[in-house]
Design a protein around this motif. Structure first.
Motif, short mmCIF file in Angstrom:
data_model
loop_
_atom_site.label_atom_id
_atom_site.label_comp_id
_atom_site.label_asym_id
_atom_site.label_seq_id
_atom_site.Cartn_x
_atom_site.Cartn_y
_atom_site.Cartn_z
N PHE A 103 10.04 -23.07 0.53
CA PHE A 103 11.26 -22.41 -1.20
C PHE A 103 11.53 -20.65 -0.27
CE2 PHE A 103 8.28 -25.11 -3.41
CZ PHE A 103 9.30 -25.65 -4.83
N GLU A 104 10.33 -20.49 0.24
CA GLU A 104 11.02 -19.08 1.20
C GLU A 104 12.56 -19.36 1.73
OE1 GLU A 104 9.91 -21.26 4.30
OE2 GLU A 104 8.89 -20.53 2.45
N LEU A 105 12.64 -19.83 2.41
CA LEU A 105 14.26 -20.31 3.18
C LEU A 105 14.85 -21.90 3.38
CD1 LEU A 105 16.53 -18.97 4.39
CD2 LEU A 105 15.58 -19.68 6.45
N PRO A 106 15.08 -22.17 2.15
CA PRO A 106 15.70 -23.25 1.79
C PRO A 106 17.07 -23.78 2.00
CG PRO A 106 15.22 -22.89 -0.18
CD PRO A 106 15.20 -21.78 0.82
N ASP A 107 17.20 -23.69 3.48
CA ASP A 107 19.09 -23.28 4.12
C ASP A 107 19.27 -24.91 4.11
OD1 ASP A 107 20.79 -21.99 5.40
OD2 ASP A 107 20.09 -21.68 7.54
N SER A 108 20.45 -24.91 4.33
CA SER A 108 20.95 -26.44 4.92
C SER A 108 22.60 -26.62 5.18
CB SER A 108 21.29 -27.04 3.23
OG SER A 108 22.13 -26.30 2.62
N ASP A 109 23.22 -27.05 6.23
CA ASP A 109 24.19 -27.14 6.36
C ASP A 109 25.35 -26.82 5.21
OD1 ASP A 109 23.37 -28.13 8.82
OD2 ASP A 109 24.47 -29.81 8.57
N ALA A 110 26.64 -26.01 5.53
CA ALA A 110 27.82 -25.07 5.23
C ALA A 110 28.72 -25.38 5.49
CB ALA A 110 27.22 -23.89 4.23
N THR A 111 30.12 -25.08 4.62
CA THR A 111 31.48 -25.34 4.69
C THR A 111 31.46 -23.99 3.60
OG1 THR A 111 31.40 -28.22 5.13
CG2 THR A 111 33.45 -26.70 4.73
N SER A 112 32.52 -23.09 5.00
CA SER A 112 33.49 -21.95 3.53
C SER A 112 34.52 -22.12 4.29
CB SER A 112 32.41 -20.62 4.49
OG SER A 112 30.94 -20.74 4.29
N VAL A 113 35.58 -21.84 2.94
CA VAL A 113 36.55 -20.96 3.05
C VAL A 113 36.50 -19.51 2.27
CG1 VAL A 113 36.84 -23.90 2.70
CG2 VAL A 113 37.14 -22.18 0.47
N SER A 114 37.76 -19.57 3.18
CA SER A 114 38.11 -17.64 2.76
C SER A 114 39.82 -17.48 3.01
CB SER A 114 37.72 -17.52 4.36
OG SER A 114 38.12 -17.34 5.37
N LEU A 115 39.68 -15.95 2.49
CA LEU A 115 41.62 -15.82 2.25
C LEU A 115 41.34 -14.53 2.23
CD1 LEU A 115 44.66 -17.20 1.85
CD2 LEU A 115 43.86 -17.25 -0.95
N GLY A 116 42.68 -13.55 2.46
CA GLY A 116 42.17 -12.66 2.34
C GLY A 116 44.25 -11.87 2.61
N GLY A 117 44.45 -10.29 2.75
CA GLY A 117 45.52 -10.19 2.94
C GLY A 117 44.62 -8.81 3.24
N ARG A 118 45.46 -7.90 4.17
CA ARG A 118 46.00 -6.29 3.79
C ARG A 118 47.37 -5.95 4.03
NH1 ARG A 118 40.89 -4.25 6.32
NH2 ARG A 118 42.09 -2.84 6.22
N TYR A 119 47.04 -4.40 3.22
CA TYR A 119 48.46 -4.36 2.98
C TYR A 119 48.65 -2.77 3.53
CZ TYR A 119 52.58 -1.54 0.61
OH TYR A 119 53.82 -1.10 0.24
N LYS A 120 49.52 -2.67 4.62
CA LYS A 120 50.22 -1.05 4.62
C LYS A 120 50.94 0.17 4.17
CE LYS A 120 52.52 0.29 9.63
NZ LYS A 120 52.72 0.52 10.66
N ILE A 121 50.12 0.61 3.77
CA ILE A 121 51.24 1.88 2.90
C ILE A 121 51.68 2.98 3.29
CG2 ILE A 121 50.21 4.08 1.49
CD1 ILE A 121 47.71 2.12 0.61
N ASN A 122 51.46 3.48 4.70
CA ASN A 122 51.80 3.48 5.69
C ASN A 122 51.71 3.72 7.13
OD1 ASN A 122 49.89 6.26 5.61
ND2 ASN A 122 50.75 7.03 4.25
N LYS A 123 52.19 5.05 7.96
CA LYS A 123 51.74 4.80 9.32
C LYS A 123 50.12 5.04 9.74
CE LYS A 123 56.27 5.76 12.04
NZ LYS A 123 57.07 6.64 12.40
N LYS A 124 49.31 5.56 8.07
CA LYS A 124 47.89 6.28 8.82
C LYS A 124 46.79 5.70 7.82
CE LYS A 124 49.73 11.05 10.05
NZ LYS A 124 48.61 10.47 11.29
#
Length: 408
Positions: A340-361
């Motif tokens: 019960f302390e670590l009932p681990d199993s195989d996993a599949t993960s999906v992800s999504l993201g983005g970055r926005y450049k406000i200015n040069k800094k």
């Protein structure tokens, strides 16, 4: 023992709730969440290179880079239906929420553009699992682990196409372990361990990038205080210690950037969980022989090495960068020793993201990852050492990360 056992087991089982591969947390920045940690060969001139491949720091723009990230982790409740030592049970863990900050920094070029230094402060492992059912709380009423790593690195320019880096891992861990039964325990402890990391970045042509990283094994020699009980009577209150591994990991990555500014990166990661053989507690003062079977017999683990495969896709536009990822990850825990302390199993993960450049800094980022865990069935033929015969289901994970980058 509650405190000490808690910390130890937590240290070892640390990310059961977070990822398939033991207790390691691979994603420690907004870009890493967006790409499923497939950001080792290719870096977008971001400060998180200091952690994911510090050799890439050599090829970043000649200025200070700093990034601060805040990550939300939501743990879905985990269900178990079956029996424990022949007693039928149907119980669930608690759902939980956490906020984890991180910081990454890369310096300007040093030594006639031959070196750079970097620093990352991150949570590289962790666990939280709280059960409510009568059977689960006998061994795992609560398992909590907190790990903070301070990772300074130095990168060297070998040539115009090759960079090498070395770093020092300073790992602080603390944890809690509680169980409630005829013989119960309450243990807390902490430790500071040291290791190292190595990195290589090779870019023979502009479009192709290759990266290799290695993070060393670190022993978490947890020391604290244990309280042991038989019924309501306290039978031990004193020092205790246990050693658990934060395992070594090797990552090999390749990335290719097309003329459309689309980058595809593939990462193979091997984590050496086979270093986790047993969980064995030691006590400063001798404990009664009647307590030994409950609290002092070594607990067999015999975890296996695991493989993870990561795919990251990056699309660069004018002021916006879009990212997506896919991760296929294995669990190191055997059916025979799963509990019960670590009932681990195989996993599949999906992800999504983005970055926005406000200015040069300044730039900002937002990303999310959803980790879907396979159900885990334990049969009588598995001869589970915790007496489990049944099925674990659910336990999926949602991660959302926001980041702010600044260059000066």
């Amino acid at each position: 023992m509650k405190k000490f056992f808690k910390l130890t087991t937590v240290s070892l089982m640390a990310v059961s709730a977070l990822y398939a591969s033991g207790y390691k947390i691979p994603e420690t920045s907004t870009n890493a969440v967006a790409l499923g940690a497939a950001n080792i060969a290719h870096n977008q001139n971001n400060a998180d290179a200091a952690y994911y491949n510090p050799a890439k720091m050599i090829f970043m723009t000649n200025e200070n880079h700093i990034e601060s990230d805040l990550m939300y982790i939501g743990l879905e409740k985990l269900d178990y239906k079956g029996s424990v030592n022949g007693t039928a049970t149907d119980e669930s863990s608690e759902s939980e929420d956490f906020i984890i900050p991180s910081l990454h920094y890369v310096s300007p070029a040093l030594g006639n553009n031959k070196a750079r230094v970097g620093l990352s402060i991150v949570s590289t492992a962790g666990l939280s699992k709280r059960w409510q059912g009568e059977e689960a709380i006998k061994t795992a009423e609560e398992f909590t682990l907190k790990v903070i790593e301070i990772n300074p690195t130095v990168a060297f320019k070998i040539s115009d196409t090759l960079g090498f880096a070395v770093g020092l891992r300073g790992v602080y861990s603390s944890g809690i372990v509680k169980s409630s039964a005829a013989a119960s325990r309450d243990l807390t402890g902490d430790d500071f361990g040291v290791g190292y990391n190595l990195a290589l970045s090779y870019q023979p042509v502009k479009a192709f990038e290759f990266g290799v990283t290695y993070r060393s094994h670190v022993d978490l020699n947890e020391k604290g205080n244990a309280d042991l009980y038989i019924g309501d009577a306290k039978v031990y209150d004193g020092g205790a210690d246990v050693s658990v591994p934060l395992p070594a990991a090797l990552s090999i990555a390749a990335a290719y950037t097309f003329k459309s500014d689309t980058t595809i990166e593939i990462v193979y990661e091997k984590t050496y969980w086979s270093s986790y053989k047993t969980l064995d507690f030691n006590y400063i003062s001798p404990i009664s022989p009647i307590l030994v079977p409950y609290f002092d017999d070594p607990i067999e683990k015999e975890w296996k090495d695991t493989n993870a495969f990561r795919l990251g896709i990056t699309q660069k536009l004018d002021n916006v960068t879009l990212m997506a990822g896919l991760v296929i990850d294995e669990s190191p825990v055997l059916n025979k020793t799963l509990g019960f302390e670590l009932p681990d199993s195989d996993a599949t993960s999906v992800s999504l993201g983005g970055r926005y450049k406000i200015n040069k800094k300044i730039d900002v980022g937002l990303s999310a990852l959803y980790s879907m865990h396979d159900s885990r069935t334990i049969t009588a033929d598995d001869a589970n050492e915790n007496g489990l015969v049944g099925e674990f289901t659910n336990g999926n994970i949602l991660i959302i990360s926001a980041g702010l980058g600044y260059k000066f």
